[in-house]
Design an enzyme around this catalytic site. Structure first.
Site, mmCIF file in Angstrom:
data_model
loop_
_atom_site.group_PDB
_atom_site.id
_atom_site.type_symbol
_atom_site.label_atom_id
_atom_site.label_comp_id
_atom_site.label_asym_id
_atom_site.label_seq_id
_atom_site.Cartn_x
_atom_site.Cartn_y
_atom_site.Cartn_z
ATOM 1 C CG HIS A 36 1.235 -2.563 4.369
ATOM 2 N ND1 HIS A 36 -0.034 -3.017 4.623
ATOM 3 C CD2 HIS A 36 2.047 -3.650 4.508
ATOM 4 C CE1 HIS A 36 0.009 -4.322 4.893
ATOM 5 N NE2 HIS A 36 1.259 -4.729 4.829
ATOM 6 C CG ASP A 45 -0.533 -7.952 4.607
ATOM 7 O OD1 ASP A 45 0.546 -7.535 4.145
ATOM 8 O OD2 ASP A 45 -0.800 -7.945 5.823
HETATM 9 ZN ZN ZN Z 1 1.943 -6.671 5.101
HETATM 10 MN MN MN Z 2 0.031 -7.709 7.619
#
Ligand code: ZN
Ligand code: MN
Length: 255
Positions: A36, A45
């Site tokens: 990310h 996530d």
């Molecule tokens: Zn994500």
């Molecule tokens: Mn994702």
């Protein structure tokens, strides 16, 4: 006042008590381990799907099942792509199998109301398939469970989108590492966000197709598909309130 809702932090006797009525609702977060950008952790996530599930569960008296940490392969047009080191992409069979098994196992425990709370864009259809196969496995064995499947960002209301994205909303697919995820992380896991490392750039302009082999130059060097620069914890609170209210209403109304 918050209380423990996550069964992975509970003993088995407490868990069995909570589900003994047959009326318990179990929320199963579904995430991924995925890059990310330079400013947020690989577990974004899984952490956010778990947090949204726990906040919702506290509101409606539900419990939260084990988080599925391993998601389907990141795709270039929604997660930067599986070619990027730091991303762990699991085959569809794996994701389908885990979801199918969890429905069967909760059902065996006597849980009749299950909600999959997706937090990784690419997972959705494979969670759907896992649930569908489990329903087929369980058909004819009594009443069987009722299962709901959702992605948490779909509960952000149009009013909140308008308020938080005054320059225009890029779409949930390119929100990877953007304002929503970064703001939610700033609110709930501030120690894991490094805003001074954030790479600012316009939203990625991706083609209308996918390529094999992938062309890495199509993904911004940040690994994110839009910029999280405008993120704040305050926006995270506003987003979470919208998400949790919407999820709580949907789950209470339908399960
Ligand atoms: Zn994500
Ligand atoms: Mn994702």
């Amino acid at each position: 006042m918050t209380h423990e809702v996550n069964i992975t932090r509970m003993d088995a006797f407490t868990y069995r008590d909570l589900i003994s009525s047959g009326d318990a609702v179990v929320l199963i977060p579904v995430g991924s381990v995925e890059q990310h950008g330079a400013h947020m952790p690989l577990g974004t996530d899984m952490m956010l799907s778990t947090k949204m599930s726990e906040l919702t569960a506290q509101q409606i008296g539900a419990i939260v099942g084990p988080t599925i940490s391993f998601g389907y392969k990141s795709q270039q047009r929604s997660g930067g792509g599986n070619h990027i080191v730091g991303t762990f992409g699991f085959d569809a069979d794996t994701v389908i199998g885990i979801c199918r098994t969890l429905v069967r196992e909760f059902s065996r425990h006597g849980v009749n109301k299950i909600v999959f709370v997706n937090g990784h864009y690419e997972n959705y259809q494979f969670v759907y398939e896992g649930v569908d196969l489990a329903m087929r496995d369980l058909a004819g064995l009594g009443e069987g469970p009722r299962v709901m499947l959702l992605s948490y960002w779909d509960f952000v209301t149009p009013q909140v989108i308008e308020r938080l994205y005054p320059e225009g909303f890029p779409g949930w697919d390119v929100e990877h590492g953007g304002v929503m995820e970064t703001s939610l992380m700033l609110e709930y896991f501030p120690e894991l966000v490094q805003m001074d490392r954030l790479i600012d750039h316009p939203a990625a302009e991706l083609p209308l197709y996918d390529l094999f082999p992938v062309d890495p130059s199509l993904t911004p060097a940040s690994g994110c598909l839009s910029s999280g620069k405008a993120s704040t914890a305050e926006k995270g609170r506003i987003l979470a309130e919208s998400i949790v209210t919407g999820m709580a209403t949907a789950i209470s109304g339908r399960l």
